[in-house]
Design an enzyme around this catalytic site. Structure first.
Site, short mmCIF file in Angstrom:
data_model
loop_
_atom_site.label_atom_id
_atom_site.label_comp_id
_atom_site.label_asym_id
_atom_site.label_seq_id
_atom_site.Cartn_x
_atom_site.Cartn_y
_atom_site.Cartn_z
N ARG A 196 63.11 -12.99 116.11
CA ARG A 196 63.81 -13.97 115.28
C ARG A 196 65.23 -13.49 115.02
O ARG A 196 65.43 -12.38 114.56
CB ARG A 196 63.06 -14.17 113.95
CG ARG A 196 63.60 -15.32 113.11
CD ARG A 196 62.83 -15.45 111.82
NE ARG A 196 63.12 -14.34 110.90
CZ ARG A 196 62.48 -14.15 109.74
NH1 ARG A 196 61.50 -14.96 109.39
NH2 ARG A 196 62.82 -13.15 108.96
N HIS A 204 57.64 24.25 121.29
CA HIS A 204 56.34 24.93 121.29
C HIS A 204 55.47 24.49 120.12
O HIS A 204 54.29 24.18 120.29
CB HIS A 204 56.55 26.45 121.24
CG HIS A 204 55.27 27.22 121.18
ND1 HIS A 204 54.69 27.60 119.99
CD2 HIS A 204 54.44 27.64 122.15
CE1 HIS A 204 53.57 28.24 120.24
NE2 HIS A 204 53.39 28.27 121.55
N CYS A 218 53.59 -17.38 112.00
CA CYS A 218 53.94 -15.98 111.82
C CYS A 218 54.12 -15.62 110.35
O CYS A 218 54.65 -14.57 110.02
CB CYS A 218 55.22 -15.64 112.59
SG CYS A 218 56.66 -16.62 112.10
N GLU A 221 59.73 -24.39 109.42
CA GLU A 221 59.62 -23.94 108.03
C GLU A 221 60.34 -24.85 107.05
O GLU A 221 60.45 -24.54 105.87
CB GLU A 221 60.17 -22.52 107.91
CG GLU A 221 61.57 -22.35 108.45
CD GLU A 221 61.99 -20.88 108.55
OE1 GLU A 221 61.30 -20.02 107.98
OE2 GLU A 221 63.00 -20.60 109.22
N GLY A 231 56.61 -20.99 109.69
CA GLY A 231 56.88 -20.02 108.64
C GLY A 231 56.29 -20.55 107.35
O GLY A 231 56.92 -21.36 106.67
N SER A 232 55.09 -20.13 107.05
CA SER A 232 54.35 -20.76 105.94
C SER A 232 54.97 -20.51 104.58
O SER A 232 54.84 -21.34 103.67
CB SER A 232 52.89 -20.32 105.95
OG SER A 232 52.79 -18.92 105.84
N ASN A 233 55.66 -19.39 104.40
CA ASN A 233 56.26 -19.13 103.09
C ASN A 233 57.35 -20.14 102.75
O ASN A 233 57.34 -20.77 101.69
CB ASN A 233 56.85 -17.71 103.05
CG ASN A 233 55.78 -16.65 102.94
OD1 ASN A 233 54.65 -16.93 102.55
ND2 ASN A 233 56.13 -15.43 103.29
N ASP A 234 58.32 -20.29 103.67
CA ASP A 234 59.39 -21.25 103.41
C ASP A 234 58.89 -22.68 103.43
O ASP A 234 59.33 -23.52 102.62
CB ASP A 234 60.52 -21.08 104.43
CG ASP A 234 61.50 -19.99 104.02
OD1 ASP A 234 61.76 -19.85 102.81
OD2 ASP A 234 62.00 -19.26 104.90
N ARG A 247 61.29 -9.31 113.20
CA ARG A 247 62.37 -9.66 112.29
C ARG A 247 63.59 -8.79 112.58
O ARG A 247 63.60 -7.61 112.27
CB ARG A 247 61.94 -9.49 110.84
CG ARG A 247 60.83 -10.42 110.39
CD ARG A 247 60.50 -10.14 108.92
NE ARG A 247 59.50 -11.04 108.39
CZ ARG A 247 58.19 -10.79 108.38
NH1 ARG A 247 57.73 -9.64 108.90
NH2 ARG A 247 57.35 -11.65 107.87
#
Length: 803
Positions: A584, A426, A757, A686, A707-710, A516
């Site tokens: 992934r 309720h 991504c 990556e 994967g631009s970071n790695d 992820r």
């Protein structure tokens, strides 16, 4: 003209008319007549019509006194409580005309014979002619009586239902919604009582009650009769089902299953004036679901059939609020009520509203979140309905539970916190209707939260609602979605938290570019996969005890991992269906894996985990292959059993083509074969080798995601976690952007799609524009930057089209 009948059986076509039998009974009649042949079970019964109600009023000359009392209330000459009590006394003392009594008892006798009993136990429910309509449905305005048995009890229950048309809450509700009191009549339904006291009962909604997401069925339930769930006096179990897969008998589309406390069980009373009573639920039953998977799925299929039929009948979508019960004698499931859902289905086109808590404070209690808003105000602890007069408007109401008598206070509350109840109780239903946040099922709230103390109620964290000490700062942002421009570049979002996935279903995305897996493992599973595949190798009593507690009820501990992971990723996939969702496979580093329960026994110490034993290298290694096989089982279950066949698998940190071949071979052996049942397998781009050997990788995979970071850290030789080198880490460095442009062109030349991504497009608008100019197929962004970046990309595409 023939007089209106006093009794209409549910299988009579005339019993589908709301004006004669009210909303509840009309719905029961419609289902009885049209859906029982399709397998939807409705307990047999009949309606004592609105004509009987009017005859009773006329026989006792009650129309004029009732009208006078209500006029006095409107003029301020009497209080609501005085008015309601006076009318109910008049009704209770009225004589039941012989024709009504005879018709009622004759029908009850016939129903008893159908049930194979001399005096059947029945449910007697009020059904007003202005309730349970698409435009007017408010929980519990009139009374319901369960376990009514014998002629005297049936007659008395009918009269009590008639009187309940004039409860204080019902009078106030009609005034608020503009229904003329003399135009509303009451019908009463008499229905075979389903012996759920020996099994379980609950409520099902054919949409997500918090977000309005239409592609799920939410089933809640508890042991015993269903009133505890409806009234919110227990915290029920909750099962979420993927609606699109319910039509397929081969699917088992459970997206989430949560065990509630189910503190009490309502059973039939033996002797005395009470017909039901609550008993404490044994601990063993509290710790497990009251419904089997098969029963939950069966209820979901009933719900879909009901919604589909009612929608076709209405000529528009008609989400439903349904009460179900399981008979503990026969083992069969029944639908005992069905009404239109009236909160989310009436919300119409809405913008995306984001609430953000901007401060931190001490957590007082936690429970189930209702809504997604935040409220900061003084707490007002109310322990019983008798104390409601001291509720302070604008406060946050703190109570054990609520029922319709609490609504006057709830209407002027900033938020609601209850100790008991689930998302269909309720308090939850009313708070949604009022547009205020609530936290339900928060144990000890009335003890822990001090009356008058400032608190902050936050439902902004997904399924979990939290009450903090003190008034914390927060932000509310709303964006209209009907103005979001279209783009040729596919704009996707990154999602990892199943609990918050459904809140983004209205976003005009092109799917999920990065799910992820490790977030689901960390938050919902918590145990290292290898510790579940090989529990005998776990070291440490504490870890073994934790694993035993988490996997209680699972004979195969690996099944605990597979079930939870499959459901978590399927919930995210369902939120975007049929748009693609790229999941992934796990990409924990060894130092991160060690932090999972049982992880220390399986993870080596590495000097530089960032470029160590991670990603694809783990999947065919004896150190982790059995864990990877659990991941594969979860993906296969999500796609083939739950129905999330929009999932695309992505392999991270794949250094060589030989490594790619080994991983694909392991997947194939596990039943995840590329191309089979439409399965696509992508690879992260990556590592420089992914760029240099792009054509060779394209022979093995269906697509790429940068994967631009790695990729940046490995091109520039900069540890992305190093604070000392943070000023050197930039994905916009010419070395990085040149390599990205190169791989986009080469991947396109061999006919494969490529997206990105990484975090870069979310953080740097100029980087996002560079990617579009290079011809990238898709960008996957954090949800909070989706609208801003999509608008910018649309403007860029427009400029390029003019050039």
């Amino acid at each position: 003209m023939a007089s209106e009948p006093l009794i209409l059986w549910f299988d009579d076509e005339r019993a589908t008319q709301v004006a004669s039998v009210g909303g509840k009974n009309a719905s029961l009649s419609e289902m009885t007549r049209t859906l029982t042949g399709a397998g939807v079970r409705v307990p047999p019964g009949f309606a004592v019509t609105a004509a009987a109600y009017r005859t009773f009023l006329s026989h006792n000359a009650l129309e004029a006194p009732i009208a006078a009392a209500l006029a006095a209330l409107a003029a301020g000459g009497a209080t609501l409580q005085q008015t309601g009590a006076a009318i109910r006394r008049r009704v209770a003392s009225g004589e039941i005309p012989p024709a009504i009594k005879a018709a009622l008892l004759e029908a009850y006798s016939k129903l008893s014979r159908q049930c194979g009993e001399e005096h059947a136990s029945v449910a007697v429910r009020s059904s007003a002619t202005a309730e349970d309509l698409p435009e007017a449905s408010f929980a519990g305005q009139q009374e319901t009586f369960l376990n009514v048995r014998g002629d005297v009890e049936v007659v008395n229950a009918w009269r009590a239902c008639v009187a309940s048309l004039f409860t204080d809450r019902a009078i106030a509700y009609r005034d608020e919604h503009g229904f003329a009191h003399d135009k509303v009549a009451l019908s009463v339904g008499v229905q075979k009582l389903v012996r759920s006291d020996l099994a379980c009962a609950g409520v099902a909604f054919t949409l997500d009650t918090e977000t309005g997401f239409p592609d799920v069925v939410m089933v809640t339930g508890s042991w015993g009769l269903g009133e505890n769930v409806v009234k919110g006096t227990v915290s029920p179990d909750e099962v979420l089902l993927f609606k699109r897969a319910l039509d397929d008998p081969k699917k088992r589309p459970i997206l989430r299953a949560r065990v509630g406390d189910k503190e009490r069980t309502m059973v039939l009373a033996q002797g005395g004036s009470a017909t039901t009573r609550n008993v404490d639920t044994p601990l063993e039953k509290r710790r497990r679901l009251c419904l089997s998977d098969d029963d939950a799925i069966a209820i979901g299929r009933f719900a879909v059939q009901i919604e589909r039929h009612m929608s076709e009948r209405a000529g528009r979508p008609m989400p439903m609020d349904i009460e179900w019960a399981k008979d503990g004698v026969s083992g069969e499931l029944y639908i005992v009520q069905a009404r239109p859902e009236t909160v989310q289905s009436r919300a119409g086109a809405v913008g995306l509203v984001n609430w953000r808590l901007d401060g931190q404070g001490e957590v007082l209690v936690k429970g189930r979140a209702v809504g997604s808003a935040i409220a900061a105000a003084p707490a007002c602890v109310i322990r019983s309905v008798a104390d409601l007069e001291r509720f302070r408007p604008g406060s946050i109401l703190i109570a054990e539970s609520t029922d319709p008598d609490w609504v006057p206070a709830m209407r002027v509350a900033a938020g609601i916190v209850t100790e008991h109840g689930g998302r269909t109780c309720h308090a939850a239903i009313v708070s949604r209707a009022l547009g205020i946040p609530a936290v339900v099922g928060a144990p000890d709230a009335t003890r822990v939260i001090a009356d008058g103390a400032p608190v902050t109620l936050s439902c902004a964290g997904g399924d979990e609602g939290v009450v903090y000490r003190g008034a914390l700062p927060f932000t509310r942002e709303e964006t209209a979605l009907d103005t979001v421009p279209k783009t040729a570049t596919r704009i996707m979002i990154n999602l990892a938290d199943p609990a918050s996935a459904l809140k983004y279903w209205r976003l005009p995305t092109d799917g999920v570019g990065l799910l992820r897996m490790e977030f689901v493992v960390t938050d919902d599973i918590r145990v290292h996969p290898m510790a579940l595949a090989h529990p005998e190798r776990v070291s440490g009593d504490k870890d073994r005890a934790l694993i035993a507690e988490l996997t209680r009820g699972y004979a195969d501990k690996g099944e605990y991992f597979v079930e939870r992971l499959a459901r978590g990723i399927s919930l995210i996939a369902a939120s975007q269906y049929p748009r693609p969702v790229i999941v992934r496979m796990s990409d924990f580093k060894t130092n991160e894996y060690r932090n999972l329960i049982g992880g220390a026994a399986f993870e080596p110490d590495e000097e530089n985990p960032m470029i160590g034993f991670r990603g694809a290298s783990r999947y065919s290694s004896p150190r982790y292959q059995d864990g990877f096989l659990l991941e594969c089982r979860a993906i296969r279950r999500a796609r083939e059993q739950i129905g999330a066949d929009n999932l695309i698998v992505m392999i991270p940190f794949c250094r060589t083509t030989d490594e790619a071949d080994r991983v694909l071979a392991v997947m194939k052996a596990a039943g995840l074969e590329r191309g089979k049942f439409g399965l696509k397998v992508y690879v992260m781009c990556e590592i420089p080798s992914n760029v240099i050997l792009a054509e060779e990788f394209a022979e093995r995979f269906d697509g790429f995601s940068i994967g631009s970071n790695d990729l940046t850290q490995l091109i520039l030789g900069v540890d992305r976690d190093s604070e000392l080198l943070a000023d050197l880490f930039d994905e916009r460095n010419p070395a990085v952007t040149r390599m990205i442009r190169d791989v986009i062109a080469r991947v396109h030349k061999v006919g494969r799609p490529i997206g990105i991504c990484g975090q870069g497009p979310s953080d740097h608008p100029d980087f996002a524009e560079l990617l579009v100019e290079a011809g990238i197929d898709s960008l996957s962004l954090n949800p909070d930057s989706f609208l801003k970046v999509k608008t910018r990309i649309a403007a860029l595409e427009a400029r390029r089209a003019k050039a």
